[in-house]
Each structure stands twice: as C-alpha cells, then as structure tokens.
Write a protein that holds these residues in place. Structure first.
Motif, PDB file in Angstrom:
ATOM      1  N   GLN A  87       1.034  -1.271   0.037  1.00 32.11           N
ATOM      2  CA  GLN A  87       0.072   0.170   0.105  1.00 32.11           C
ATOM      3  C   GLN A  87       0.884   1.115   0.070  1.00 32.11           C
ATOM      4  O   GLN A  87       2.019   1.153   0.461  1.00 32.11           O
ATOM      5  CB  GLN A  87      -0.907   0.084   1.267  1.00 32.11           C
ATOM      6  N   VAL A  88       0.284   2.313  -0.373  1.00 33.47           N
ATOM      7  CA  VAL A  88       0.924   3.581  -0.606  1.00 33.47           C
ATOM      8  C   VAL A  88       1.799   3.831   0.654  1.00 33.47           C
ATOM      9  O   VAL A  88       2.760   4.329   0.768  1.00 33.47           O
ATOM     10  CB  VAL A  88       0.189   4.613  -1.257  1.00 33.47           C
ATOM     11  N   ASP A  89       0.790   3.898   1.838  1.00 36.96           N
ATOM     12  CA  ASP A  89       1.241   4.109   3.112  1.00 36.96           C
ATOM     13  C   ASP A  89       2.516   3.199   3.504  1.00 36.96           C
ATOM     14  O   ASP A  89       3.488   3.984   4.218  1.00 36.96           O
ATOM     15  CB  ASP A  89       0.100   4.019   4.126  1.00 36.96           C
ATOM     16  N   TRP A 139       8.742  11.054 -14.904  1.00 37.44           N
ATOM     17  CA  TRP A 139       7.472  11.273 -15.001  1.00 37.44           C
ATOM     18  C   TRP A 139       6.703  11.496 -13.607  1.00 37.44           C
ATOM     19  O   TRP A 139       5.742  12.224 -13.404  1.00 37.44           O
ATOM     20  CB  TRP A 139       6.482  10.755 -15.931  1.00 37.44           C
ATOM     21  N   ASP A 140       7.557  10.959 -12.581  1.00 40.68           N
ATOM     22  CA  ASP A 140       6.892  11.025 -11.332  1.00 40.68           C
ATOM     23  C   ASP A 140       5.536  10.262 -11.260  1.00 40.68           C
ATOM     24  O   ASP A 140       4.614  10.660 -10.486  1.00 40.68           O
ATOM     25  CB  ASP A 140       6.878  12.312 -10.645  1.00 40.68           C
ATOM     26  N   TYR A 141       5.434   9.230 -12.060  1.00 38.51           N
ATOM     27  CA  TYR A 141       4.042   8.347 -11.897  1.00 38.51           C
ATOM     28  C   TYR A 141       4.693   6.975 -11.159  1.00 38.51           C
ATOM     29  O   TYR A 141       5.250   6.303 -11.321  1.00 38.51           O
ATOM     30  CB  TYR A 141       3.659   8.032 -13.213  1.00 38.51           C
ATOM     31  N   HIS A 142       3.853   6.777 -10.146  1.00 38.57           N
ATOM     32  CA  HIS A 142       4.043   5.713  -9.026  1.00 38.57           C
ATOM     33  C   HIS A 142       2.897   4.618  -9.558  1.00 38.57           C
ATOM     34  O   HIS A 142       2.486   4.174  -8.699  1.00 38.57           O
ATOM     35  CB  HIS A 142       3.940   6.051  -7.723  1.00 38.57           C
ATOM     36  N   PHE A 143       2.605   4.362 -10.752  1.00 42.48           N
ATOM     37  CA  PHE A 143       1.888   3.253 -11.035  1.00 42.48           C
ATOM     38  C   PHE A 143       2.084   3.000 -12.578  1.00 42.48           C
ATOM     39  O   PHE A 143       2.813   3.652 -13.273  1.00 42.48           O
ATOM     40  CB  PHE A 143       0.301   3.593 -11.147  1.00 42.48           C
ATOM     41  N   LEU A 196       9.063   5.845 -15.371  1.00 48.15           N
ATOM     42  CA  LEU A 196       7.946   6.595 -15.123  1.00 48.15           C
ATOM     43  C   LEU A 196       8.141   7.358 -13.585  1.00 48.15           C
ATOM     44  O   LEU A 196       7.615   8.468 -13.595  1.00 48.15           O
ATOM     45  CB  LEU A 196       6.968   5.669 -15.106  1.00 48.15           C
ATOM     46  N   THR A 255       7.741  -3.906  -4.495  1.00 42.74           N
ATOM     47  CA  THR A 255       6.644  -4.652  -3.960  1.00 42.74           C
ATOM     48  C   THR A 255       6.822  -6.216  -4.499  1.00 42.74           C
ATOM     49  O   THR A 255       6.793  -6.560  -5.785  1.00 42.74           O
ATOM     50  CB  THR A 255       5.482  -4.083  -4.378  1.00 42.74           C
ATOM     51  N   LYS A 256       6.497  -7.271  -3.878  1.00 43.91           N
ATOM     52  CA  LYS A 256       6.433  -8.406  -4.170  1.00 43.91           C
ATOM     53  C   LYS A 256       5.175  -8.836  -4.939  1.00 43.91           C
ATOM     54  O   LYS A 256       3.902  -8.116  -4.216  1.00 43.91           O
ATOM     55  CB  LYS A 256       6.773  -9.390  -3.060  1.00 43.91           C
ATOM     56  N   PRO A 257       4.749  -9.679  -5.670  1.00 42.09           N
ATOM     57  CA  PRO A 257       6.076 -10.198  -6.711  1.00 42.09           C
ATOM     58  C   PRO A 257       6.650  -9.130  -7.279  1.00 42.09           C
ATOM     59  O   PRO A 257       6.033  -8.192  -7.803  1.00 42.09           O
ATOM     60  CB  PRO A 257       5.356 -11.295  -7.084  1.00 42.09           C
ATOM     61  N   PRO A 290       0.590   2.562 -16.311  1.00 43.59           N
ATOM     62  CA  PRO A 290      -0.218   2.665 -16.953  1.00 43.59           C
ATOM     63  C   PRO A 290      -0.591   1.408 -18.130  1.00 43.59           C
ATOM     64  O   PRO A 290       0.465   0.610 -18.336  1.00 43.59           O
ATOM     65  CB  PRO A 290       0.072   3.786 -18.050  1.00 43.59           C
ATOM     66  N   GLN A 291      -1.692   1.269 -18.556  1.00 39.28           N
ATOM     67  CA  GLN A 291      -1.872  -0.039 -19.637  1.00 39.28           C
ATOM     68  C   GLN A 291      -1.181   0.336 -20.737  1.00 39.28           C
ATOM     69  O   GLN A 291      -0.888  -0.690 -21.351  1.00 39.28           O
ATOM     70  CB  GLN A 291      -3.241  -0.216 -19.870  1.00 39.28           C
TER      71      GLN A 291
END
Lengths: 227, 472
Positions: free
Chosen positions: A84-86, A181-185, A177, A101-103, A187-188
């Motif tokens: 989780q982000v926290d 771009w400072d994106y923490h996910f 990313l 993060t695992k996996p 994109p598809q």
C-alpha cells in the motif's frame, strides 16, 4: 558489488541470491532481522536488499532505523509484500532509498539495486554528462553528439538525462515512469516505449552507432558500444 | 484436613472482581449515581445553610437583647447608684417583663446582692465575654447565654437569657433537617433510578440494533424518533455508519464473487500452459516460450490484484493523508504530453484544452492514475484517424476533467454498471483489460467528494470527472 540480502523466505532469497551472483555481484544473506542488522552494521556493503517483515524480533523498518541511527548510509532497497502507498511512504521515511513490492521481476530488482549503488557513489552535482560521443551540458541544457547539436523537448531532455545518469545500467519502464514523470503506477499503454522510440529517432537514428539499447524482458540501457 | 476443602472453595474465583464491578460499569448506574450525589450534596448544603442562618439569627437576637439590657442596668447604676441598680433588677424580676431574663449582681466579696440565680455559675471568669453555661434558677437547672459587666466598686453584674427554649428549637430543627435529608436521599435514589431507566430505554433501541447487526442482520437500523435531540443525532450517525459498512460489505462480496470468476480464467490459462509444456514440450525453446507466456499471465494476475487492492485502499479512504492543495493544470498538461506521443503513434488526434489554474484539494497520484485510466481506455478503443478530446475547466465551482473519444462507447444499459469491478461491456470483451479501470476512476472521484459521469459522445464515450475546486 557487495550486496546484503535480508529475506526470510527461502525460495525468494535463493532466487535473488542466485540472480545477483549470476550478474557478477558478491552476496551475503541473513534470514532474520537480528543477523541482518549484525551483518549490515559490522561489514561494508554497496547495497542492502531488505524484507519488511522478518522473524527474530527486528523487522525491516527497525533494522533500517537502527542502521541509520548509527550513521550508516548504505543504500537500502525494500522488498516487501506490503504494497500500500502508506507502507511505501513509511519505508522511504525510515531511510529506505527504494521500495519494490512483491511479487517482482528479477530484472526490475537488479536494475533498481544497480541504480541505487550508482546513486550512493555520486559526489556532487555534475554539470556535464558523457556517454560515448553523446554529451549533455546540464547548465546550458544542450545536447550534442559528436559535432552535431541535438534539439530535445524538455521532457525528452529529462528522459535522456536519466538514461545518461544510469549509463551502462538497465533502466526499467517503471523506473523511467517514476524518475522522469513521477508516476507511481503502471499505465496500460506502452507510453514509455513510445517516448523511447522518439528519443531514439533523435539521438540514434541519424548516427552510425546506436547508444540506446532495448534489454529484452527488462527495459533499456544507454551505453557506448566499446564498453 | 477436611477444613481445607471449604477454605479453598471460598477463595477468589477468577472473574469475580470483574462481576462485582459490573454494576458500576453500567453507564446508566453511573449517571444515576452522579445525579444522586449531586442532588444529595445540594440538599446537604441547603440544610446546613438553613441551620446556620436560623440559629445564627436567634443567637444574634439574644446577644443584642442581653447587651441592651446590661447597658440599661448600668445606666441605672450611673444615675442612681447601687440602690437604683438593685431596684431595677428586682423590678425586672417581679414584673417578669423578660421571662427568660437572668440577672445576678454580686459584691466584690462575692456576696449576692440581687438576682434570680442561686449561685454564681461555675466557669464564668472573664468580663465582657459570651458564655453558654448551665445555671440553676430558683432550684431549676437550665442553660443560659451569659455576659458579665463590671460595676464600679468591684461589683459584677451578670446579665443573661435562658436559652433552653432555643436549644429545644435547635433540636427540633435538627430532627427536621435529618428527616428532610433522609427524604432527599430517598428522592435522590428514586431520581437516579428514573434517570437510569430513561437512559436504558433511550439506548435500548441502539443496543438492540447493534446486537442484531452483531448477530449478522446488517439490514437493521436504529429508529430515529424525529425529536432531533442528541440521541437522534447519534442514531443518524450510527445509521450512516451502518450504510457505509453495508456498502463496503457489498463491495467485498461483489469482489470475492468477481475474483472467483475472473481470476480463475488467467490462473487456469497459466496453469494449463505450464502443464502442457511439462507434458508436450519437446525442445528447450518451446519450454522457454511456455514459461515466458505463463510468467506474463501471472504478471497480469498480479496487476489485477494490485488494481483491486488499490481500489479498496481508496474506497476505505485511508489515502486522505496524501491530500494537498494543488493546481491540476500542470499535472494534466504533463499527462497530455505523455499520451500525445502515443496518440500520434496510433494516428489518433489528441485534442487538448486545459484551463489554468485548476485548484483542487487532492491526491496528485490518484488523480493522475484516474485520468491515465480514462486516456488508456480511450486510446485502446479508438480507431486511427479519430479524435480524442481531453479537456479540463472550472464549471460551477467544480473542476471538470473530460475525456471523450469516438470509439464504440458503452451501451446505455451497461453504463450504470460500467464502474463495477470486473464489469466488461460487449465491445470490451474482445480486448485486453481487467474491467477495473473505471471502478478505480469512480473510487478516486468519490474520495475527492466528486463524481464520475459516463455519457454518450454520439458516438463514443464521454467520461467526466468532477471534483470541487479548492478555495484557500
């Protein structure tokens, strides 16, 4: 490089150790927090791969806080099932340099660990980056290859800067990313591939040798052919 | 030896002290006790005040009378000498103008010259000081308030008042007050019991509802009396909380069903690939290819899990800590820049209009992810040479982010369900994707107190995220 892996899961640890050794690193392993802290505090490592949840009374966060309390600045990458982000924020706040993060894909782990050690070594801000005949002036924000000037958009400049700062290392799409771009996910859409291919058009296409390489199943690497 | 049995049996049983404290752990009993104590203390204070003011007033009156009396007598002595004083005392005794009056005049040698006391009261030593002493008046014992005044010539004049009657009054008053106090304590206890039962009755509804819910009947709600008092407010708050819990539980149920259905497919695919390779792969390359594909399948499953976890993390609202006042303009412009290249690659025109500034109270990462999901969707479903409109502006105090494409859109009947987890419309079934994108967008919009509207773009889909603007 000398890397300490603190991970209690035998399979994961075995997989990571084997991969790191194959990549040419020297590896030490601890399967609990106590031993991990002892090793980390008493020996010199270039990087530490640290699980968050560990047996032995000392979890990853405590271990790192203790280590940082002793002014030990060894780069630390958290490898955790707490995604989780926290959790991530907590890990970075405790003094972690990166969080995976695992996996996870081994290529991602390897790329990030190698990027960490580079970050640890950098002393003072450079004003000029060089890879082969590619040259970037960070003050005038100009790029040339050989004698030819290359015009880049601001974002392309940052993308190339990131690649040049990690020259000779694999850089994954996720790292780009996050770093550019400072994106923490994720994109598809294959946004990074598109931007890399545009950068290639400008940096590699007009020239004889290419510097920007695709590393299969991992990401990209900027390197001069002769090294 | 046999005596050890009962002794140990009567020893402390675990849990006994807790049971003994149970009465005082009841809030009703506690409130009642507090009421009784407050009531008791005020009654006691009232009684004490009454007691002292009544008796104090009487005492004061008697003292005044004595002072006046001795003053008058001393004036007699001043004007007419000793005989006049004796005469005045005798006069008072004979006339009984002051039935409770006590007088005694003694010579320097202690001989009684005039008065109605049989002898000088024991313990009366100082002049001009108040004494309350037992006296004997004409053979009858009594109690008197007394004061001695010196008379020229070494004589002493004792003036006093019999206060037996006042003492009796004091006793009567004391008895009365004790009665009143006991009555008040009884009233206090009754009041306390009344409060306790009122309290019980008021929270009975709440406790009945909550225990029904604890037993699993999540549809129960606390009845609201409509009076609008504190208990109504509490009931409304509890009901809102229960609604939210029910919604979350619904979501969980829906997700577990969806997981059961939708994750089985990719897991099955990965499993059969590996099994097939294990049984039939004849070359190392075939084996490698099967492993690679299975790894991709597993990565897909992991990303579905991550999206699910992300959505529930957002829905639970645990991410509000990352909220800050930000301007969305540069954030969206960045996104436009990131996706413009992709659109051009696919020969799609990305038409972007972003107003400046767009102040919101938001979690930048989440807004990014929501908008990225919309852009991903639009790019996925758009044919080449079509237009995607990407705009953001302030309308009526809301920041509206619009992503509109000319793709197949979502059928009218599916539009309300499109934001459910794992829901996939007809047009989307053949494409890659998990069916979680819009669910995440909705969760993000709702976390920001905003909305997500899906409209027909004639043709295509027009998705609008609206979130309130932030005023500093």
């Amino acid at each position: 490089m000398r890397i300490l892996v603190v991970e209690d899961d035998k399979d994961v640890a075995g997989f990571v150790l084997k991969g790191l050794r194959e990549a040419g690193h020297t590896v030490e392993h601890a399967d609990n927090g106590r031993d991990g802290l002892f090793l980390a505090a008493s020996e010199n490592f270039d990087a530490i791969i640290l699980d968050r949840m560990l047996p032995g009374g000392i979890d990853g966060l405590r271990l790192l806080e203790t280590l940082r309390g002793q002014d030990n600045t060894t780069p630390v990458l958290f490898l955790s099932a707490l995604g989780q982000v926290d959790d991530r924020v907590k890990g970075l706040k405790a003094g972690g340099d990166d969080y995976l993060t695992k996996p996870f894909a081994f290529a991602e782990l390897l790329a990030r660990v190698e990027a960490l050690t580079r970050r640890g070594k950098s002393d003072g801000p450079a004003t000029r980056l060089m890879v082969g005949d590619l040259e970037m002036d960070l003050l005038s924000r100009s790029v040339r290859r050989g004698t030819q000037k290359i015009d880049l958009q601001p974002r392309e400049f940052r993308l190339l800067e990131y690649l040049m700062r990690h020259a000779g290392q694999v850089v994954t799409r996720t790292m780009l990313l996050e770093g550019v771009w400072d994106y923490h996910f994720d994109p598809q859409t294959n946004v990074i591939d598109v931007h890399i291919s545009r950068l290639r058009q400008k940096v590699d296409k007009p020239f004889e040798t290419s510097l920007l390489h695709t590393v299969r199943n991992a990401g990209y690497m900027l390197r001069a052919e002769d090294i | 030896m046999a005596s050890y049995g009962p002794a140990s049996a009567s020893g402390p049983v675990p849990g006994t002290p807790r049971r003994r404290g149970a009465l005082f752990r009841s809030a009703g009993v506690r409130f009642a006790l507090v009421y009784a104590v407050v009531f008791g203390i005020s009654a006691f204070v009232l009684a004490v005040a009454l007691w002292y003011s009544t008796l104090g007033l009487l005492q004061h009156q008697v003292q005044n009378a004595i002072n006046n009396d001795s003053q008058t007598l001393l004036e007699h002595e001043e004007l007419g000498g000793l005989p006049s004083l004796e005469e005045a005392i005798r006069d008072r005794l004979v006339n009984e103008s002051e039935p409770n009056g006590i007088y005694l005049l003694v010579s320097a040698t202690g001989q009684i010259l005039a008065g109605n006391l049989d002898h000088w009261p024991a313990g009366l030593t100082h002049d001009d000081v108040w004494y309350e002493l037992p006296v004997t008046r004409q053979g009858i014992a009594s109690v008197a308030l007394l004061k001695v005044q010196p008379v020229p010539g070494g004589m002493k004049l004792l003036v006093g008042r019999d206060v037996r009657a006042r003492l009796e009054l004091r006793n009567v008053l004391r008895a009365g007050l004790i009665w009143a106090l006991s009555l008040m304590i009884a009233l206090g206890i009754m009041g306390a019991l009344l409060i306790r039962s009122l309290f019980r009755r008021t929270i009975k509804d709440i406790s009945a509802t909550t225990s029904a819910i604890a037993r699993g009947d999540i549809s129960r709600r606390v009845p609201v009396s409509g009076v609008g008092d504190e208990f109504d407010e509490l009931a409304i708050t509890i009901n809102e909380m229960l609604d939210r819990i029910a919604r979350l539980m619904d979501g969980v149920r829906q997700v577990s069903n969806a997981i059961a259905h939708d994750l089985r497919t990719p897991v099955t695919r990965a499993r059969s690939r590996l099994e097939d390779a294990a049984l039939h792969a004849s070359t190392k390359d075939e084996m490698q290819a099967a492993i690679d594909r299975a790894t991709l399948d597993l990565d897909g499953i992991v990303s579905v899990f991550e999206a699910l976890l992300r959505i529930s993390e957002i829905e639970v609202g645990s991410r509000r800590a990352a909220f800050a006042p930000i301007d969305l303009s540069p954030v969206l412009t960045d996104m436009d820049e990131l996706y413009r290249a992709v659109a051009e690659e696919k020969q799609i025109v990305l038409h972007t209009e972003i107003e400046t500034p767009l102040p919101v109270w938001a979690d930048r990462d989440l807004i990014q992810q929501a908008v990225v999901n919309l852009l991903d969707n639009s790019l996925k479903f758009s044919e080449s040479l079509t237009v995607i409109n990407f705009s953001a502006m302030v309308v009526d105090g809301m920041v509206q982010i619009v992503v509109a494409d000319r793709g197949p859109g979502i059928a009218e009947k599916d539009r309300s369900r499109a934001t459910e987890r794992f829901f996939r419309g007809e047009a989307a079934r053949s494409t890659a994707g998990s069916g979680l994108g819009l669910a995440l967008v909705l969760a993000v919009a709702q976390l920001h107190n905003g909305t997500l509207h899906l409209q027909d773009n004639h043709p295509g889909l027009r998705a609008i995220i609206s979130i309130p603007t932030y005023k500093s």
